[in-house]
Scaffold this active site. Structure first.
Site, PDB file in Angstrom:
ATOM      1  N   GLU A 177      16.701  10.589 -61.051  1.00  0.00           N
ATOM      2  CA  GLU A 177      16.449  12.041 -61.013  1.00  0.00           C
ATOM      3  C   GLU A 177      14.968  12.367 -60.798  1.00  0.00           C
ATOM      4  O   GLU A 177      14.317  13.022 -61.620  1.00  0.00           O
ATOM      5  CB  GLU A 177      16.961  12.702 -62.297  1.00  0.00           C
ATOM      6  CG  GLU A 177      18.459  12.557 -62.448  1.00  0.00           C
ATOM      7  CD  GLU A 177      19.059  13.305 -63.624  1.00  0.00           C
ATOM      8  OE1 GLU A 177      20.255  13.614 -63.573  1.00  0.00           O
ATOM      9  OE2 GLU A 177      18.332  13.571 -64.596  1.00  0.00           O
ATOM     10  N   GLU A 369      26.190   9.489 -61.403  1.00  0.00           N
ATOM     11  CA  GLU A 369      26.397  10.022 -62.748  1.00  0.00           C
ATOM     12  C   GLU A 369      27.342  11.205 -62.658  1.00  0.00           C
ATOM     13  O   GLU A 369      27.145  12.082 -61.813  1.00  0.00           O
ATOM     14  CB  GLU A 369      25.090  10.523 -63.375  1.00  0.00           C
ATOM     15  CG  GLU A 369      24.171   9.437 -63.849  1.00  0.00           C
ATOM     16  CD  GLU A 369      22.978   9.983 -64.631  1.00  0.00           C
ATOM     17  OE1 GLU A 369      23.126  11.010 -65.327  1.00  0.00           O
ATOM     18  OE2 GLU A 369      21.901   9.377 -64.529  1.00  0.00           O
TER      19      GLU A 369
HETATM   20  C1  BG6 Z   1      21.050  12.838 -66.596  1.00  0.00           C
HETATM   21  C2  BG6 Z   1      20.246  11.631 -67.005  1.00  0.00           C
HETATM   22  O1  BG6 Z   1      20.182  13.891 -66.407  1.00  0.00           O
HETATM   23  O2  BG6 Z   1      21.952  13.357 -67.496  1.00  0.00           O
HETATM   24  C3  BG6 Z   1      20.866  10.784 -68.093  1.00  0.00           C
HETATM   25  O3  BG6 Z   1      19.956  10.820 -65.896  1.00  0.00           O
HETATM   26  C4  BG6 Z   1      21.482  11.692 -69.123  1.00  0.00           C
HETATM   27  O4  BG6 Z   1      19.895   9.923 -68.613  1.00  0.00           O
HETATM   28  C5  BG6 Z   1      22.557  12.541 -68.452  1.00  0.00           C
HETATM   29  O5  BG6 Z   1      21.984  11.031 -70.230  1.00  0.00           O
HETATM   30  C6  BG6 Z   1      23.332  13.432 -69.391  1.00  0.00           C
HETATM   31  O6  BG6 Z   1      22.460  14.206 -70.147  1.00  0.00           O
HETATM   32  P1  BG6 Z   1      22.542  14.223 -71.732  1.00  0.00           P
HETATM   33  O7  BG6 Z   1      21.406  15.033 -72.175  1.00  0.00           O
HETATM   34  O8  BG6 Z   1      23.859  14.797 -72.052  1.00  0.00           O
HETATM   35  O9  BG6 Z   1      22.430  12.790 -72.158  1.00  0.00           O
END
Ligand code: BG6
Length: 482
Positions: A177, A369
């Site tokens: 990101e 993701e």
């Molecule tokens: C993304 C990141 O922005 O979102 C991850 O790359 C992160 O590291 C994921 O865990 C989900 O966000 P969160 O705050 O729910 O863990």
């Protein structure tokens, strides 16, 4: 919707898998020669100031003890049929301050085992070189990527990994990101100076250094092994205009530019006109070397991105409610439901985004993701093979995968694969919580720090196994069925 119900069959070469990041998964933050990273002082999440008082028992520092459970976790991933596992290498495990000339062997030995465990199970490793975990000393000494010197430290780190696992690892991601810099300069680019003390030029200069570093690493990767495939990675966001008011549309377009500036450079090989003009108008003159612009011409092989939600943009935001979001927020969309953390759930937004990215770049896409952060209830029932009935997660992922299929099948978008986020429960990045879980694999660790870290299978574990085995034939297009 007018689309007919597609018969879903993801091709064999479409890679299904899951993803984790070292700082949220491994724990073992100070063992075997590892130096501290910025995450080790961000124990309360991104919205709080870093806390440098070392705490012995801390959710964030312990992670989910992946350092000692990775074999078991990878075996469970193999049981689900994973074809790819995306993980990051903690930079300060290899270079404790980030600035050493030589890597630490102990750290490399640890990841040798992770890479080998993947390969033994027929899983392709995909390595995120830098996932929000700049070494703390480098951050404090050089202000991370604000300093040009960090380019060479990052290059040395990347070269070390690529030479070490040549022929074993062929999927690489330069920065997680990378566009998070604009909102979270410490987490995104290791800038120790407080955000409110930074001038606009600092952001652009840092971005330039990251972009040069990333393009040099792509070149390096191809020199080391022509089989290497290197992706850039952005926080993916579907930015909708809140209304059809032209001012909302223009604002949504500008928001896109903010989010896509990095990938515009990394996939096209030069600065886009809107960025050059913005800097000119703001009187920003970047400090550059002539070679930088040659370096930037080496573009990444694919675009990878995270996708959790969409947001809407209004020119008159005071007239609307806001929704929460993944590092960024927008005005609420009345057509969408939210997760327990207030993130707006929008499966069709993923299809929309895949099309948008493909049409903008014509480079293959990888969803690295996606998933639902939710509070799970652990219940061990006799005769039931799973410990968490997470039908809500199944529904979320089902609906998103159906949209991926539609983008591929109906729209002709080439998608390389899908790694769901936090395939093993881990500590959340934004709020450093354990109770926000994403996994197919439940970790017995509670918000209060209790729990023995043992692993068990959730209902979604069996569902995802069937998705992979059937290449998606068990997915339900619930939208068409409604
Ligand atoms: C993304 C990141 O922005 O979102 C991850 O790359 C992160 O590291 C994921 O865990 C989900 O966000 P969160 O705050 O729910 O863990």
């Amino acid at each position: 919707m007018t689309d007919t119900k597609p018969e879903i069959r993801f091709p064999e070469e479409f890679l299904f898998g899951g993803a984790t990041a070292a700082n949220q998964y491994e724990g073992a933050w100070n063992v075997d020669g590892k130096g501290p990273s910025i995450q080790d002082v961000m124990t309360h999440g991104i919205t709080k100031a870093p806390d440098e008082t070392v705490q012995s028992a801390n959710l964030k520092l312990d992670g989910v003890d992946g350092y000692h459970h990775f074999r078991e976790d990878i075996a469970l991933m193999a049981e689900m049929g994973f074809q790819v596992y995306r993980f990051s290498v903690a930079w300060s495990r290899i270079f404790p301050t980030g600035m050493e000339e030589e890597p630490g062997e102990q750290g490399l030995l640890f990841y040798d085992q992770v890479v080998n465990a993947c390969l033994e199970h027929g899983i392709e490793p995909m390595i995120t070189i830098s996932h929000y975990e700049t070494p703390l000393v480098l951050s404090r000494t050089l202000d991370g990527f604000r300093s040009r010197e960090t380019i060479e430290h990052y290059e040395r780190f990347a070269r070390t990994l690529m030479e070490r696992w040549k022929g074993k690892v062929r999927w690489w991601i330069t920065f997680n990101e990378i566009n998070a810099l604009w909102n979270f300069p410490l987490m995104g680019a290791g800038i120790w100076t407080r955000k409110d003390k930074l001038a606009p030029k600092d952001f652009w200069q840092t971005a330039h250094h990251e972009l040069v570093a990333a393009s040099r690493v792509v070149k390096l990767a191809h020199e080391i092994d022509p089989e290497n495939k290197v992706g850039c990675m952005i926080l993916g966001m579907a930015n909708y205009a809140r209304t059809c008011h032209p001012a909302d549309e223009i604002m949504a377009m500008k928001e896109d530019e903010r989010g896509l500036f990095f990938s515009d450079v990394m996939l096209r090989g030069h600065y886009p006109a809107y960025a050059l003009r913005k800097m000119e108008k703001e009187g920003i003159r970047l400090e550059t070397h002539p070679q930088d612009f040659e370096d930037l011409k080496t573009t990444h092989d694919f675009l990878s991105f995270s996708y959790y939600m969409s947001k809407t943009i209004a020119h008159d935001p005071e007239n609307y409610q806001f929704s929460a979001g993944n590092l960024v927020t927008g005005t609420a969309n009345p057509y969408l439901k939210c997760s327990e953390w207030g993130w707006q759930i929008d499966p069709a937004g993923l299809r929309w985004l895949l099309n948008k990215y493909w049409n903008r770049y014509e480079k293959p896409l990888f969803i690295v993701e996606n998933g639902l952060g939710a509070m799970d209830e652990y219940q061990k029932k006799p005769g039931v093979p799973y410990t968490v009935d997470d039908q809500y997660r199944i529904d979320y992922m089902n609906d998103h995968l159906v949209q991926v299929w539609k983008a591929m099948d109906l729209d002709g978008v080439p998608v390389l694969g899908y790694t769901s986020w936090g395939c093993v429960d881990l500590i959340s990045a934004s709020t450093a919580e354990m109770k926000k879980r994403y996994g197919f694999i439940y970790v017995n660790r509670n918000q209060d720090g209790s729990g023995d870290m043992s692993r068990s299978r959730k209902k979604s574990f069996f569902w995802y196994r069937d998705v992979i085995a059937s290449r998606g034939a068990n997915l339900k297009d619930r939208e068409s069925e409604e």
